[in-house]
Design a protein around this motif. Structure first.
Motif: not given
Length: 296
Positions: A8, A48-49
């Motif tokens: 991230r 978001y990852l």
């Protein structure tokens, strides 16, 4: 030594698969690959990852047991030799956590972790039973069956490699150019068609699985297979399957022959067998063979 890495922005987190992470729910396409476009991270990207599978296999993925209660239903995992039966057994065991069995006994498979090999095939302690048999009596001994099919050209080459060099080796050019190969194709190609036709005719309850479709679309195919087996897959086990597709029995590298091993006479005969099986599938209102069978 953890199985997953999550990125991230500039931060990296390592861990096991969380229960909220699912392979069965599609993500939004426009968010995929966002972090790879620039080294600068916007606040929006921090929501978001990016998820990466590491080379480490989660310990939970290695857990296998026999069925907690003996099953009164015998399920065959049938295939022609060289069609990928061992690979599908690996996937089923990885996804469900339960051993599969065999109509035979292969010590090398047992030593590689297929502990169901030593169980009697009628014990009821395994999820399904590997078999290459194609006689009516042998087929009707099972209550239901998964029929794994593969392009006969690929199956013949895979089985010839196994016969000449074991599960992980390759036949030499001398083998491919020998009379042994000619005789092998003559007898085994006719067995490929008779095996498929027999299971289509005599199996009481049948699910046909195509090796090629399993390669391309693993998760949806497995939902169909496990529904047929009447067993549910925990999400973390599905992640195990996805992250360790090949197991111990994939031939390393690619061995490309410098010549065409199939003569025009062989191809003519095998293509007719393909058409015969394709028609038999259609006659049972089942999906026909994948298009690539005729276009190698």
């Amino acid at each position: 030594e953890l199985p997953l890495a999550f990125l991230r922005g500039q931060d990296c987190f390592c861990g096991h698969a969380p229960f909220v992470f699912t392979l069965q729910r599609s993500g939004q396409q426009h968010t995929c690959g966002r972090g790879n476009q620039t080294i600068h991270t916007t606040p929006h990207d921090l929501n978001y990852l990016q998820v990466y599978s590491t080379p480490v296999l989660d310990a939970k993925c290695k857990e296998r047991t026999f069925l907690p209660q003996r099953s009164s239903t015998l399920v065959a995992l049938s295939s022609f030799p060289g069609a990928g039966n061992t690979w599908l057994r690996h996937l089923i065991e990885s996804a469900t956590g339960f051993y599969t069995g065999s109509y035979y006994f292969d010590g090398s498979l047992y030593n590689k972790g297929f502990k169901g090999e030593k169980d009697h095939w009628q014990s009821g302690r395994v999820l399904c039973v590997k078999t290459h048999e194609s006689g009516q009596r042998e087929i009707e001994m099972f209550d239901s069956a998964i029929l794994l099919m593969r392009n006969p050209y690929r199956s013949l080459m895979a089985e010839f490699n196994r016969k000449c060099a074991g599960h992980l080796g390759y036949a030499s050019d001398v083998h491919w150019r020998s009379k042994e190969w000619l005789e092998f194709v003559d007898s085994y190609s006719s067995w490929w068609v008779s095996h498929a036709l027999a299971w289509l005719k005599f199996a009481r309850r049948l699910l046909v699985v195509h090796f090629e479709n399993l390669q391309k679309d693993l998760v949806p195919q497995f939902k169909t297979i496990t529904a047929f087996l009447n067993i549910s897959i925990p999400e973390e086990r599905l992640l195990c399957t996805e992250s360790n597709r090949d197991g111990h029995f994939k031939r390393s590298g690619s061995h490309i022959l410098t010549f065409e091993p199939f003569t025009s006479e062989m191809r003519e005969r095998i293509d007719k067998y393909i058409q015969t099986v394709d028609k038999a599938l259609s006659d049972r209102n089942l999906s026909g063979l994948p298009q690539e069978y005729m276009h190698r």
